[in-house]
Scaffold this motif. Structure first.
Motif, mmCIF file in Angstrom:
data_model
loop_
_atom_site.group_PDB
_atom_site.id
_atom_site.type_symbol
_atom_site.label_atom_id
_atom_site.label_comp_id
_atom_site.label_asym_id
_atom_site.label_seq_id
_atom_site.Cartn_x
_atom_site.Cartn_y
_atom_site.Cartn_z
ATOM 1 N N VAL A 101 1.544 14.548 -15.810
ATOM 2 C CA VAL A 101 1.954 13.288 -15.195
ATOM 3 C C VAL A 101 3.304 12.900 -15.788
ATOM 4 C CG1 VAL A 101 1.375 10.860 -14.822
ATOM 5 C CG2 VAL A 101 -0.446 12.577 -14.855
ATOM 6 N N LEU A 102 4.323 12.835 -14.938
ATOM 7 C CA LEU A 102 5.678 12.530 -15.417
ATOM 8 C C LEU A 102 5.915 11.040 -15.572
ATOM 9 C CD1 LEU A 102 7.627 15.076 -13.190
ATOM 10 C CD2 LEU A 102 6.707 15.404 -15.499
ATOM 11 N N GLY A 103 5.101 10.238 -14.923
ATOM 12 C CA GLY A 103 5.250 8.795 -15.009
ATOM 13 C C GLY A 103 4.707 8.133 -13.765
ATOM 14 N N CYS A 104 4.912 6.836 -13.652
ATOM 15 C CA CYS A 104 4.421 6.089 -12.498
ATOM 16 C C CYS A 104 5.434 5.012 -12.130
ATOM 17 C CB CYS A 104 3.051 5.487 -12.783
ATOM 18 S SG CYS A 104 3.030 4.286 -14.121
ATOM 19 N N PHE A 105 5.350 4.525 -10.916
ATOM 20 C CA PHE A 105 6.218 3.436 -10.463
ATOM 21 C C PHE A 105 5.511 2.689 -9.339
ATOM 22 C CE2 PHE A 105 7.190 6.994 -7.714
ATOM 23 C CZ PHE A 105 7.348 6.428 -6.464
ATOM 24 N N THR A 106 5.910 1.461 -9.129
ATOM 25 C CA THR A 106 5.366 0.616 -8.069
ATOM 26 C C THR A 106 6.455 0.343 -7.052
ATOM 27 O OG1 THR A 106 3.823 -0.428 -9.610
ATOM 28 C CG2 THR A 106 4.237 -1.572 -7.539
ATOM 29 N N THR A 107 6.121 0.475 -5.785
ATOM 30 C CA THR A 107 7.113 0.298 -4.727
ATOM 31 C C THR A 107 6.431 -0.180 -3.455
ATOM 32 O OG1 THR A 107 8.926 1.376 -3.529
ATOM 33 C CG2 THR A 107 6.914 2.664 -3.854
ATOM 34 N N THR A 108 7.247 -0.472 -2.447
ATOM 35 C CA THR A 108 6.737 -0.889 -1.138
ATOM 36 C C THR A 108 6.899 0.263 -0.157
ATOM 37 O OG1 THR A 108 7.311 -3.201 -1.520
ATOM 38 C CG2 THR A 108 6.960 -2.533 0.762
ATOM 39 N N ILE A 109 5.839 0.574 0.557
ATOM 40 C CA ILE A 109 5.886 1.627 1.563
ATOM 41 C C ILE A 109 5.643 1.011 2.935
ATOM 42 C CG2 ILE A 109 5.186 3.453 -0.019
ATOM 43 C CD1 ILE A 109 2.362 3.227 1.083
ATOM 44 N N LYS A 110 6.127 1.695 3.970
ATOM 45 C CA LYS A 110 6.018 1.173 5.326
ATOM 46 C C LYS A 110 5.486 2.254 6.258
ATOM 47 C CE LYS A 110 10.043 -1.895 4.775
ATOM 48 N NZ LYS A 110 11.390 -2.251 5.300
ATOM 49 N N HIS A 111 4.833 1.799 7.295
ATOM 50 C CA HIS A 111 4.419 2.676 8.396
ATOM 51 C C HIS A 111 4.437 1.841 9.659
ATOM 52 C CE1 HIS A 111 2.521 5.988 10.516
ATOM 53 N NE2 HIS A 111 1.645 5.127 11.017
ATOM 54 N N ARG A 112 5.357 2.170 10.541
ATOM 55 C CA ARG A 112 5.563 1.403 11.769
ATOM 56 C C ARG A 112 5.871 -0.050 11.421
ATOM 57 N NH1 ARG A 112 0.954 4.074 15.806
ATOM 58 N NH2 ARG A 112 1.845 6.194 15.742
ATOM 59 N N GLN A 113 5.057 -0.993 11.842
ATOM 60 C CA GLN A 113 5.358 -2.399 11.613
ATOM 61 C C GLN A 113 4.655 -2.980 10.397
ATOM 62 O OE1 GLN A 113 7.707 -3.776 13.491
ATOM 63 N NE2 GLN A 113 7.826 -1.849 14.657
ATOM 64 N N LYS A 114 3.961 -2.138 9.632
ATOM 65 C CA LYS A 114 3.195 -2.649 8.499
ATOM 66 C C LYS A 114 3.757 -2.113 7.198
ATOM 67 C CE LYS A 114 -1.103 -3.180 11.121
ATOM 68 N NZ LYS A 114 -2.557 -2.876 11.182
ATOM 69 N N ASN A 115 3.556 -2.886 6.129
ATOM 70 C CA ASN A 115 3.988 -2.445 4.812
ATOM 71 C C ASN A 115 3.009 -2.940 3.762
ATOM 72 O OD1 ASN A 115 5.081 -5.126 3.576
ATOM 73 N ND2 ASN A 115 6.051 -5.012 5.588
ATOM 74 N N THR A 116 3.030 -2.303 2.609
ATOM 75 C CA THR A 116 2.169 -2.685 1.494
ATOM 76 C C THR A 116 2.774 -2.168 0.200
ATOM 77 O OG1 THR A 116 -0.104 -2.649 0.642
ATOM 78 C CG2 THR A 116 0.723 -0.602 1.581
ATOM 79 N N THR A 117 2.364 -2.757 -0.897
ATOM 80 C CA THR A 117 2.853 -2.362 -2.217
ATOM 81 C C THR A 117 1.833 -1.444 -2.876
ATOM 82 O OG1 THR A 117 4.050 -4.450 -2.461
ATOM 83 C CG2 THR A 117 3.617 -3.199 -4.470
ATOM 84 N N VAL A 118 2.312 -0.310 -3.404
ATOM 85 C CA VAL A 118 1.408 0.663 -4.018
ATOM 86 C C VAL A 118 2.001 1.162 -5.334
ATOM 87 C CG1 VAL A 118 0.499 1.461 -1.796
ATOM 88 C CG2 VAL A 118 2.462 2.604 -2.804
ATOM 89 N N LYS A 119 1.133 1.745 -6.118
ATOM 90 C CA LYS A 119 1.535 2.382 -7.368
ATOM 91 C C LYS A 119 1.387 3.885 -7.213
ATOM 92 C CE LYS A 119 0.377 2.575 -12.308
ATOM 93 N NZ LYS A 119 -0.543 2.066 -13.366
ATOM 94 N N PHE A 120 2.472 4.617 -7.452
ATOM 95 C CA PHE A 120 2.460 6.067 -7.351
ATOM 96 C C PHE A 120 2.497 6.699 -8.738
ATOM 97 C CE2 PHE A 120 3.930 5.552 -2.928
ATOM 98 C CZ PHE A 120 3.137 6.498 -2.301
ATOM 99 N N PHE A 121 1.756 7.809 -8.887
ATOM 100 C CA PHE A 121 1.858 8.660 -10.063
ATOM 101 C C PHE A 121 2.651 9.901 -9.666
ATOM 102 C CE2 PHE A 121 -1.856 6.115 -10.898
ATOM 103 C CZ PHE A 121 -1.759 5.824 -12.255
#
Length: 314
Positions: A101-121
């Motif tokens: 695991v190199l690290g993690c970050f939190t960002t906003t992702i989108k798909h069409r007209q919707k978006n949400t905030t997620v944490k990626f590893f």
């Protein structure tokens, strides 16, 4: 979107950072673990999301609770988020080999007209097919929909229903002298249950109240139910004598077995109180009159106990 469970999985265990020379982490050292897919040789559901205006293809896994990006995908991002150190240990399913695991970050992702905030590893790897989007953000983006239960309209199966534009006419021999039988007393402790059952049948439009002298009157027999309450049965032994049977052929066991020969799939339906959806003709209802401690009633629907009922129903 229905999601298949892929071949390979990984489990995530959250813990405090371990020493660098620790190669294996015991399962009981972690407070919680998550199962998710990172690789698969089978065709699995995928979706393309927008991560900082960069298209990223991900496996959609409803059983996952973490989100994964490979190092190869991360390096292609136009705007690279700042990676934070992660104490999450990731292992291949049924394997002691720890993924990097190199690290993690939190960002906003989108798909069409919707978006949400997620944490990626971010894990070490180059294959974009190993990117993973878990169930929670997939649902928020409208990629999947959880169906925990099927909502059936409350009026779809309420009551007994009634077959339209059809009434059952009983063929009654007028040469048989009518007989009004004496009322059979029922135990006092069951009378409230009988009254509730009569009220239920009246509200369901199965029986109706009648008054005055009646040529045919039958007694009732009360049968206690295992689930509570009573079943109201009419003793039609005398009233069946003038009813002419239609003699419709009824299938026997051998006929059914012959029809089922070669069948591979079977289904079964319980037609509970199946006679009641058949409405009795007004001129045939008098033969079903029965006595209770609260007055006379008669059936408006075909009833159990009529000798010709099974043949008419068939």
């Amino acid at each position: 979107m229905a999601c298949k469970k892929p071949n390979h999985f990984a489990k995530v265990c959250r813990s405090k950072p371990k020493a660098a020379n620790v190669r294996q982490v015991e399962e009981n050292e972690f407070s919680d673990e998550d199962i998710f897919s990172i690789k698969s040789n089978k065709k699995v559901p995928t979706a393309t999301i927008q991560l900082d205006d960069h298209p990223v293809s991900c496996i959609v896994d409803t059983g996952a609770s973490v989100n994964i990006l490979t190092k190869g995908t991360f390096t292609k991002l136009k705007k690279k988020p700042v990676l934070r150190p992660s104490s999450t240990a990731i292992f291949g399913y049924n394997s002691d080999q720890r993924l990097t695991v190199l690290g993690c970050f939190t960002t906003t992702i989108k798909h069409r007209q919707k978006n949400t905030t997620v944490k990626f590893f971010v894990v070490d790897g180059n294959s974009s097919s190993s990117n993973l989007l878990s169930g929670d953000p997939s649902e928020k983006l409208g990629l999947i929909k959880y169906l925990n239960q099927v909502n059936v309209p409350t009026d779809l199966y309420s009551g007994f229903g009634k077959i339209k534009d059809q009434k059952i006419k009983l063929h009654i021999d007028d040469q048989v002298p009518p007989k009004a039988q004496a009322h059979k007393r029922i135990p006092y402790h069951t009378r409230k249950d009988v009254e509730r059952e009569i009220k239920r049948l009246e509200e369901a439009d199965i029986i109706e109240s009648v008054e005055g002298p009646k040529p045919w009157v039958s007694p009732i027999v009360i049968v206690p139910k295992k689930t509570g309450g009573v079943r109201l049965c009419v003793d039609m032994q005398e009233a069946n004598k003038p009813i002419k049977r239609e003699r419709h052929p009824m299938p026997i066991k051998d006929d059914i077995i012959h029809d089922l020969n070669g069948a591979k799939f079977f289904s079964r339906i319980d037609l509970q109180q199946a006679f009641h959806p058949l409405e009795l003709d007004e001129d045939s209802r008098f033969i079903t009159t029965f006595s209770t401690h609260i007055g006379l009633r008669r059936f408006k629907r075909l009833m159990f106990g009529v000798n010709a009922a099974p043949e008419m129903f068939q």
